[in-house]
Design a protein around this motif. Sequence first.
Motif, PDB file in Angstrom:
ATOM      1  N   TYR A  64      68.229  45.277  40.682  1.00  7.33           N
ATOM      2  CA  TYR A  64      66.919  45.805  41.026  1.00  7.33           C
ATOM      3  C   TYR A  64      66.199  46.178  39.739  1.00  7.33           C
ATOM      4  CZ  TYR A  64      68.849  46.274  45.730  1.00  7.33           C
ATOM      5  OH  TYR A  64      69.441  46.025  46.941  1.00  7.33           O
ATOM      6  N   LEU A  65      64.919  45.854  39.673  1.00  2.00           N
ATOM      7  CA  LEU A  65      64.084  46.196  38.523  1.00  2.00           C
ATOM      8  C   LEU A  65      63.265  47.441  38.868  1.00  2.00           C
ATOM      9  CD1 LEU A  65      62.928  45.418  35.709  1.00  2.00           C
ATOM     10  CD2 LEU A  65      61.230  44.035  36.926  1.00  2.00           C
ATOM     11  N   TYR A  66      63.332  48.451  37.997  1.00  2.00           N
ATOM     12  CA  TYR A  66      62.674  49.711  38.309  1.00  2.00           C
ATOM     13  C   TYR A  66      61.483  50.046  37.406  1.00  2.00           C
ATOM     14  CZ  TYR A  66      66.866  50.711  41.112  1.00  2.00           C
ATOM     15  OH  TYR A  66      67.872  50.656  42.034  1.00  2.00           O
ATOM     16  N   ASN A  67      61.655  49.904  36.098  1.00  2.00           N
ATOM     17  CA  ASN A  67      60.675  50.458  35.170  1.00  2.00           C
ATOM     18  C   ASN A  67      60.137  49.408  34.206  1.00  2.00           C
ATOM     19  OD1 ASN A  67      61.116  53.240  36.073  1.00  2.00           O
ATOM     20  ND2 ASN A  67      63.107  53.063  35.065  1.00  2.00           N
ATOM     21  N   VAL A  68      58.883  49.588  33.812  1.00  2.00           N
ATOM     22  CA  VAL A  68      58.265  48.746  32.785  1.00  2.00           C
ATOM     23  C   VAL A  68      57.392  49.635  31.913  1.00  2.00           C
ATOM     24  CG1 VAL A  68      56.314  48.144  34.301  1.00  2.00           C
ATOM     25  CG2 VAL A  68      56.891  46.675  32.353  1.00  2.00           C
ATOM     26  N   SER A  69      57.412  49.381  30.597  1.00  2.00           N
ATOM     27  CA  SER A  69      56.616  50.167  29.661  1.00  2.00           C
ATOM     28  C   SER A  69      56.113  49.245  28.557  1.00  2.00           C
ATOM     29  CB  SER A  69      57.464  51.299  29.060  1.00  2.00           C
ATOM     30  OG  SER A  69      56.670  52.184  28.305  1.00  2.00           O
ATOM     31  N   CYS A  70      54.831  49.357  28.235  1.00  2.00           N
ATOM     32  CA  CYS A  70      54.208  48.462  27.250  1.00  2.00           C
ATOM     33  C   CYS A  70      54.510  48.924  25.831  1.00  2.00           C
ATOM     34  CB  CYS A  70      52.701  48.419  27.457  1.00  2.00           C
ATOM     35  SG  CYS A  70      52.169  47.641  28.999  1.00  2.00           S
ATOM     36  N   LEU A  71      55.171  48.063  25.052  1.00  2.00           N
ATOM     37  CA  LEU A  71      55.311  48.290  23.619  1.00  2.00           C
ATOM     38  C   LEU A  71      54.023  47.886  22.913  1.00  2.00           C
ATOM     39  CD1 LEU A  71      56.867  48.920  21.022  1.00  2.00           C
ATOM     40  CD2 LEU A  71      57.828  46.604  21.127  1.00  2.00           C
ATOM     41  N   SER A  72      53.424  46.810  23.370  1.00  2.00           N
ATOM     42  CA  SER A  72      52.151  46.312  22.843  1.00  2.00           C
ATOM     43  C   SER A  72      51.495  45.492  23.940  1.00  2.00           C
ATOM     44  CB  SER A  72      52.388  45.445  21.606  1.00  2.00           C
ATOM     45  OG  SER A  72      53.053  44.247  21.962  1.00  2.00           O
ATOM     46  N   ASP A  73      50.374  44.850  23.634  1.00  2.00           N
ATOM     47  CA  ASP A  73      49.725  43.986  24.620  1.00  2.00           C
ATOM     48  C   ASP A  73      50.523  42.709  24.870  1.00  2.00           C
ATOM     49  OD1 ASP A  73      47.752  45.859  24.730  1.00  2.00           O
ATOM     50  OD2 ASP A  73      46.198  44.638  23.791  1.00  2.00           O
ATOM     51  N   GLU A  74      51.512  42.448  24.025  1.00  2.00           N
ATOM     52  CA  GLU A  74      52.277  41.202  24.127  1.00  2.00           C
ATOM     53  C   GLU A  74      53.750  41.406  24.438  1.00  2.00           C
ATOM     54  OE1 GLU A  74      50.689  38.376  24.043  1.00  2.00           O
ATOM     55  OE2 GLU A  74      48.788  39.376  23.590  1.00  2.00           O
ATOM     56  N   GLU A  75      54.221  42.657  24.477  1.00  2.00           N
ATOM     57  CA  GLU A  75      55.654  42.916  24.670  1.00  2.00           C
ATOM     58  C   GLU A  75      55.860  44.098  25.610  1.00  2.00           C
ATOM     59  OE1 GLU A  75      57.208  41.425  20.263  1.00  2.00           O
ATOM     60  OE2 GLU A  75      56.830  43.555  20.618  1.00  2.00           O
ATOM     61  N   ILE A  76      56.866  43.995  26.468  1.00  2.00           N
ATOM     62  CA  ILE A  76      57.144  45.041  27.447  1.00  2.00           C
ATOM     63  C   ILE A  76      58.638  45.362  27.464  1.00  2.00           C
ATOM     64  CG2 ILE A  76      55.177  44.587  28.970  1.00  2.00           C
ATOM     65  CD1 ILE A  76      57.105  42.887  30.723  1.00  2.00           C
ATOM     66  N   TRP A  77      58.949  46.643  27.567  1.00  2.00           N
ATOM     67  CA  TRP A  77      60.314  47.094  27.819  1.00  2.00           C
ATOM     68  C   TRP A  77      60.538  47.184  29.325  1.00  2.00           C
ATOM     69  CZ3 TRP A  77      64.122  47.377  24.387  1.00  2.00           C
ATOM     70  CH2 TRP A  77      63.842  47.589  23.036  1.00  2.00           C
ATOM     71  N   THR A  78      61.738  46.849  29.769  1.00  2.00           N
ATOM     72  CA  THR A  78      62.081  46.952  31.187  1.00  2.00           C
ATOM     73  C   THR A  78      63.449  47.616  31.348  1.00  2.00           C
ATOM     74  OG1 THR A  78      63.187  44.781  31.260  1.00  2.00           O
ATOM     75  CG2 THR A  78      60.813  44.835  31.747  1.00  2.00           C
TER      76      THR A  78
END
Length: 317
Positions: A64-78
């Motif tokens: 299950y995928l819970y969280n997403v956070s933007c490092l930049s406009d081109e990269e995301i942490w999950t």
Amino acid sequence: MDPRYSVQDVVCCALCKTAVAPIYCNVCHTHLCSDCVGNHFSMDPRLLDAPCLITDIPTTGYDYLYNVSCLSDEEIWTSGHNEIIKLYNLKGKLLTSLRTKSAQMPQDITMTRSGTLVYADYLNRSINLVSGTEIQTLITLRGWKPFGLWSTSSGDLLVIQNRDDEKQTKLVRYSGNTQKQSFQRDEQGNMLFSSDSTYTVHLSENRNLDICVADNGAGAVVVISAAGKLRFRYIGTPSTTREPFRPDGIITDSRANILTSDPGNHSIHIIDQDGHFLRYIHNCGLQNPYGLCVDSRDNLFVAERKTGRVKKIQYYK
């Protein structure tokens, strides 16, 4: 008229919550009374009537995928239902991954203004900073466990905490590892937040410094001022949802609007900074939306719990 209701049903206005609502907006799927219809159509005309899907980003390795956070406009942490936090680009390429210090699932993740990843470890009772491949434990709680986590514009950390006996929940502000404020009750002495640890609690700071909390257990978005005063509770628009409103992810944008995910109804609610409903995002093929973040251009990123995909959505003109 909404086809799910008959003439015998009394449907209240989604804005004022009191008046009978004879008008139905087919764009927002919202019931309105005659006094509020003008306000509804004048609310933030910059919002798209039909938000559009820009990118559909696959992730792998999560049940299950819970969280997403933007490092930049081109990269995301999950992060999801295991101990691995992953960094992706918008094409779905895995750029890096790291294992939590305790090898336990992270409860929440957030980004500081300087680009440092911070995660909450519920079972380990800790708040941790990630710098390159190094993980530093910043805060270790005693008698409490961290739920939601947010890094503020001033550099403070906001942490929603659940007591070990699951009878109390509080919101604590830290500067570094020093506690500055703690909020638990409103002015009438009532608990601000629900305390059942089987539900999730996420939060975000708005541009006016309000703290916006998606309290899944209470079925409400709870908004308090920076001083801890209860400003309002948003409990959804029951006349337009099939399942009970149980908000999960929450984020605010550059225009101080508040977006919260409604997984049971496969939608995102957009409300203004004073709690007035603006509209839904219920297209773009959304399925069980959970974690949310926005980039510098107010594009919305939505983590879908079951599909493991992150959808990038444009909702402003």
